[in-house]
Design a protein around this motif. Structure first.
Motif, PDB file in Angstrom:
ATOM      1  N   SER A  83       0.746  -1.174   0.022  1.00  0.00           N
ATOM      2  CA  SER A  83       0.112   0.123  -0.095  1.00  0.00           C
ATOM      3  C   SER A  83       0.920   1.285   0.046  1.00  0.00           C
ATOM      4  CB  SER A  83      -0.887  -0.032   1.047  1.00  0.00           C
ATOM      5  OG  SER A  83      -1.544   1.112   1.281  1.00  0.00           O
ATOM      6  N   ILE A  84       1.778   1.314   0.521  1.00  0.00           N
ATOM      7  CA  ILE A  84       2.852   2.395   0.916  1.00  0.00           C
ATOM      8  C   ILE A  84       3.552   2.602  -0.670  1.00  0.00           C
ATOM      9  CG2 ILE A  84       5.148   3.315   1.889  1.00  0.00           C
ATOM     10  CD1 ILE A  84       4.050   1.944   4.511  1.00  0.00           C
ATOM     11  N   ARG A  85       4.062   1.522  -1.030  1.00  0.00           N
ATOM     12  CA  ARG A  85       4.690   1.647  -2.310  1.00  0.00           C
ATOM     13  C   ARG A  85       3.869   1.973  -3.548  1.00  0.00           C
ATOM     14  NH1 ARG A  85       6.155  -3.212  -2.203  1.00  0.00           N
ATOM     15  NH2 ARG A  85       4.583  -3.926  -3.662  1.00  0.00           N
ATOM     16  N   ASP A  86       2.489   1.556  -3.586  1.00  0.00           N
ATOM     17  CA  ASP A  86       1.674   2.052  -4.407  1.00  0.00           C
ATOM     18  C   ASP A  86       1.158   3.490  -4.259  1.00  0.00           C
ATOM     19  OD1 ASP A  86       1.786  -0.584  -5.461  1.00  0.00           O
ATOM     20  OD2 ASP A  86      -0.162  -1.256  -4.716  1.00  0.00           O
ATOM     21  N   SER A  87       1.024   3.611  -3.067  1.00  0.00           N
ATOM     22  CA  SER A  87       0.802   5.208  -2.805  1.00  0.00           C
ATOM     23  C   SER A  87       1.604   6.202  -3.255  1.00  0.00           C
ATOM     24  CB  SER A  87       0.498   5.236  -1.173  1.00  0.00           C
ATOM     25  OG  SER A  87      -0.544   4.454  -0.939  1.00  0.00           O
ATOM     26  N   MET A  88       3.040   5.839  -3.085  1.00  0.00           N
ATOM     27  CA  MET A  88       4.249   6.837  -3.431  1.00  0.00           C
ATOM     28  C   MET A  88       4.133   6.845  -5.103  1.00  0.00           C
ATOM     29  SD  MET A  88       5.676   7.978  -0.803  1.00  0.00           S
ATOM     30  CE  MET A  88       3.936   7.853  -0.214  1.00  0.00           C
ATOM     31  N   VAL A  89       3.829   5.686  -5.551  1.00  0.00           N
ATOM     32  CA  VAL A  89       3.901   5.462  -7.351  1.00  0.00           C
ATOM     33  C   VAL A  89       2.721   6.640  -7.604  1.00  0.00           C
ATOM     34  CG1 VAL A  89       3.478   4.207  -9.170  1.00  0.00           C
ATOM     35  CG2 VAL A  89       4.902   3.277  -7.448  1.00  0.00           C
ATOM     36  N   VAL A  90       1.649   6.509  -7.181  1.00  0.00           N
ATOM     37  CA  VAL A  90       0.401   7.339  -7.493  1.00  0.00           C
ATOM     38  C   VAL A  90       0.858   8.933  -7.051  1.00  0.00           C
ATOM     39  CG1 VAL A  90      -2.051   7.860  -7.253  1.00  0.00           C
ATOM     40  CG2 VAL A  90      -1.143   5.631  -7.491  1.00  0.00           C
ATOM     41  N   ALA A  91       1.494   9.070  -5.950  1.00  0.00           N
ATOM     42  CA  ALA A  91       1.890  10.447  -5.671  1.00  0.00           C
ATOM     43  C   ALA A  91       2.773  10.861  -6.618  1.00  0.00           C
ATOM     44  CB  ALA A  91       2.381  10.513  -4.147  1.00  0.00           C
ATOM     45  N   PHE A 133      -6.704   2.406 -13.203  1.00  0.00           N
ATOM     46  CA  PHE A 133      -5.964   1.914 -11.992  1.00  0.00           C
ATOM     47  C   PHE A 133      -6.630   0.504 -11.217  1.00  0.00           C
ATOM     48  CE2 PHE A 133      -4.700   6.570 -11.326  1.00  0.00           C
ATOM     49  CZ  PHE A 133      -3.421   6.417 -11.569  1.00  0.00           C
ATOM     50  N   ARG A 134      -7.872   0.455 -11.616  1.00  0.00           N
ATOM     51  CA  ARG A 134      -8.713  -0.710 -10.807  1.00  0.00           C
ATOM     52  C   ARG A 134      -8.245  -1.819 -11.585  1.00  0.00           C
ATOM     53  NH1 ARG A 134     -14.679  -2.586 -12.123  1.00  0.00           N
ATOM     54  NH2 ARG A 134     -14.704  -4.453 -10.586  1.00  0.00           N
ATOM     55  N   SER A 135      -7.507  -1.797 -12.743  1.00  0.00           N
ATOM     56  CA  SER A 135      -7.416  -2.912 -13.684  1.00  0.00           C
ATOM     57  C   SER A 135      -6.110  -3.485 -13.263  1.00  0.00           C
ATOM     58  CB  SER A 135      -7.446  -2.811 -15.100  1.00  0.00           C
ATOM     59  OG  SER A 135      -6.351  -1.745 -15.474  1.00  0.00           O
ATOM     60  N   LEU A 136      -5.352  -2.768 -12.230  1.00  0.00           N
ATOM     61  CA  LEU A 136      -3.661  -3.011 -11.769  1.00  0.00           C
ATOM     62  C   LEU A 136      -3.731  -3.571 -10.824  1.00  0.00           C
ATOM     63  CD1 LEU A 136      -2.189   0.571 -12.978  1.00  0.00           C
ATOM     64  CD2 LEU A 136      -2.021  -1.673 -14.260  1.00  0.00           C
ATOM     65  N   ALA A 179      -4.475   2.888  -2.380  1.00  0.00           N
ATOM     66  CA  ALA A 179      -3.269   3.817  -2.732  1.00  0.00           C
ATOM     67  C   ALA A 179      -3.725   5.067  -3.840  1.00  0.00           C
ATOM     68  CB  ALA A 179      -2.325   2.705  -3.687  1.00  0.00           C
ATOM     69  N   VAL A 180      -4.823   4.817  -4.775  1.00  0.00           N
ATOM     70  CA  VAL A 180      -4.869   5.982  -5.565  1.00  0.00           C
ATOM     71  C   VAL A 180      -5.359   7.150  -4.864  1.00  0.00           C
ATOM     72  CG1 VAL A 180      -6.838   6.614  -7.341  1.00  0.00           C
ATOM     73  CG2 VAL A 180      -5.757   4.362  -7.265  1.00  0.00           C
ATOM     74  N   LEU A 181      -6.236   7.116  -3.726  1.00  0.00           N
ATOM     75  CA  LEU A 181      -6.623   8.174  -3.103  1.00  0.00           C
ATOM     76  C   LEU A 181      -5.537   8.723  -2.073  1.00  0.00           C
ATOM     77  CD1 LEU A 181     -10.569   7.186  -2.151  1.00  0.00           C
ATOM     78  CD2 LEU A 181      -9.378   8.526  -4.036  1.00  0.00           C
ATOM     79  N   THR A 182      -4.852   7.794  -1.450  1.00  0.00           N
ATOM     80  CA  THR A 182      -3.786   8.055  -0.735  1.00  0.00           C
ATOM     81  C   THR A 182      -2.529   8.933  -1.510  1.00  0.00           C
ATOM     82  OG1 THR A 182      -4.135   6.289   0.761  1.00  0.00           O
ATOM     83  CG2 THR A 182      -1.775   7.316   1.007  1.00  0.00           C
ATOM     84  N   GLY A 183      -2.299   8.239  -2.861  1.00  0.00           N
ATOM     85  CA  GLY A 183      -1.441   9.088  -3.452  1.00  0.00           C
ATOM     86  C   GLY A 183      -1.680  10.418  -3.947  1.00  0.00           C
ATOM     87  N   ARG A 184      -2.840  10.652  -4.240  1.00  0.00           N
ATOM     88  CA  ARG A 184      -3.453  11.862  -4.737  1.00  0.00           C
ATOM     89  C   ARG A 184      -3.485  12.894  -3.416  1.00  0.00           C
ATOM     90  NH1 ARG A 184      -5.202  15.036  -9.228  1.00  0.00           N
ATOM     91  NH2 ARG A 184      -5.561  16.979  -7.867  1.00  0.00           N
ATOM     92  N   THR A 185      -3.702  12.547  -2.308  1.00  0.00           N
ATOM     93  CA  THR A 185      -3.729  13.388  -1.201  1.00  0.00           C
ATOM     94  C   THR A 185      -2.429  13.683  -0.776  1.00  0.00           C
ATOM     95  OG1 THR A 185      -4.106  11.557   0.446  1.00  0.00           O
ATOM     96  CG2 THR A 185      -6.030  12.496  -0.221  1.00  0.00           C
ATOM     97  N   LEU A 186      -1.511  12.817  -0.820  1.00  0.00           N
ATOM     98  CA  LEU A 186      -0.135  13.221  -0.701  1.00  0.00           C
ATOM     99  C   LEU A 186       0.518  14.066  -1.447  1.00  0.00           C
ATOM    100  CD1 LEU A 186       1.301   9.697   0.278  1.00  0.00           C
ATOM    101  CD2 LEU A 186       0.928  11.405   2.004  1.00  0.00           C
ATOM    102  N   ALA A 187       0.308  14.164  -2.831  1.00  0.00           N
ATOM    103  CA  ALA A 187       0.565  14.811  -3.720  1.00  0.00           C
ATOM    104  C   ALA A 187      -0.040  16.356  -3.578  1.00  0.00           C
ATOM    105  CB  ALA A 187       0.378  14.347  -5.099  1.00  0.00           C
ATOM    106  N   ASP A 188      -1.164  16.412  -3.208  1.00  0.00           N
ATOM    107  CA  ASP A 188      -1.730  17.595  -3.063  1.00  0.00           C
ATOM    108  C   ASP A 188      -1.141  18.369  -1.764  1.00  0.00           C
ATOM    109  OD1 ASP A 188      -3.611  17.509  -5.085  1.00  0.00           O
ATOM    110  OD2 ASP A 188      -5.166  16.470  -3.944  1.00  0.00           O
ATOM    111  N   SER A 189      -0.528  17.361  -0.633  1.00  0.00           N
ATOM    112  CA  SER A 189      -0.216  17.795   0.540  1.00  0.00           C
ATOM    113  C   SER A 189       1.206  18.549   0.270  1.00  0.00           C
ATOM    114  CB  SER A 189      -0.126  16.879   1.585  1.00  0.00           C
ATOM    115  OG  SER A 189      -1.325  16.399   2.001  1.00  0.00           O
ATOM    116  N   ALA A 190       1.921  17.916  -0.766  1.00  0.00           N
ATOM    117  CA  ALA A 190       3.576  18.661  -1.105  1.00  0.00           C
ATOM    118  C   ALA A 190       3.313  19.789  -1.824  1.00  0.00           C
ATOM    119  CB  ALA A 190       3.925  17.611  -2.281  1.00  0.00           C
TER     120      ALA A 190
END
Length: 285
Positions: free
Chosen positions: A20-28, A111-114, A120-131
């Motif tokens: 989950s962490i790895r996928d979130s970082m990729v999406v971010a 993303f769902r097909s991966l 991770a999709v939402l977590t990555g998005r929120t992390l990028a917005d925080s940056a």
């Protein structure tokens, strides 16, 4: 006859947390690259808070009473914690619009097909917005210093406390982006996400201690403002910045603003992340 046994080695299942962490970082990373290729997103995100700083400082400075003072300098130092907090929470609208846009374009279905963690999709998005919010805060702090804001204007502070205040601001912004994520998953278009995001943000930010001293409000409105999670972070920042406006109210969030800010922000993350991920799963089921 000899029997030949083929041994099939099965790779151990990936740890769900690390995946989950790895996928979130990729999406971010994907979202940060996208933001860097559309610089106007960052530029327009900076213009609004800078306008608020300049307008509130020079239009309202000297006419607002902070405690017993109507000094423009005192109001300037009082104001900045509120402007910082408003800036990080207004990022919620763009976060919701971005997620709604991804839904509208069918990117979420890709993303769902991966084989990736659902949240991770939402977590990555929120992390990028925080940056992006962190970058906005840096620029805004520079502008605030240029117009005369100073830490330690009403007491003693230090670098650790100042950094702690900005940390609380980023945590509040991250918490509110999860509200934006839930809104983005619940509407059909980016325009609807932006409108619905701003509708509730205005009362949250203005019925607070961000721009006026709550002691001058009517009693029922003052109680709402003092228990507003947004007000807790603003008050915590004023305490850590040692700026004017440190409330003498008996309300618990105003007496313990740092703890109140942490508790409020963590609760918002837990509640709205759970709801947003659940909505994501049902929307992509």
């Amino acid at each position: 006859m000899s029997a030949v046994t083929d041994t099939v080695r099965v790779a151990p299942a990936a740890n769900p947390v690390s995946q989950s962490i790895r996928d979130s970082m990729v999406v971010a990373k994907r979202n940060l690259i996208r933001m860097s290729r559309i610089p106007e997103m960052i530029i327009y995100g900076l213009i609004q808070p800078i306008m608020f700083v300049v307008l509130f400082t020079y239009v309202f400075g000297g006419s607002m009473q902070i405690g017993s003072s109507t000094s423009a300098v005192d109001y300037k130092n009082f104001l900045m914690a509120g402007i910082f907090a408003q800036t990080v929470t207004f990022a919620t609208a763009s976060s919701g619009a971005g997620i709604a846009d991804d839904m509208h374009k069918g990117l979420i279905d890709r993303f769902r097909s991966l084989p990736m963690a659902r949240g991770a999709v939402l977590t990555g998005r929120t992390l990028a917005d925080s940056a992006q919010t962190a970058l906005t805060l840096v620029v805004l702090a520079v502008v605030a210093l240029l117009v005369g804001w100073r830490v330690g204007s009403d007491g003693d502070t230090n670098a650790g406390k100042v950094l702690g205040a900005f940390g609380l601001l980023l945590l509040l912004g991250y918490a509110f982006t999860w509200i934006g994520a839930l809104i983005g998953m619940s509407v059909r278009t980016p325009e609807a996400a932006t409108s619905s995001g701003l509708i509730w943000l205005f009362p949250v930010t203005f019925i607070s201690n961000a721009f006026v001293d709550t002691s001058h409000m009517t009693p029922w409105l003052r109680h709402i403002a003092e228990w507003n999670p947004f007000s807790a972070t603003v008050q915590a920042c004023r305490v850590l910045f040692a700026n004017p406006g440190q409330s003498s109210s008996g309300a618990w969030p105003m007496q313990h603003p740092v703890w109140a800010s942490l508790i409020y922000s963590i609760l918002i993350v837990v509640v709205f992340r759970t709801l947003a991920v659940r909505k994501y799963r049902s929307a992509t089921a």
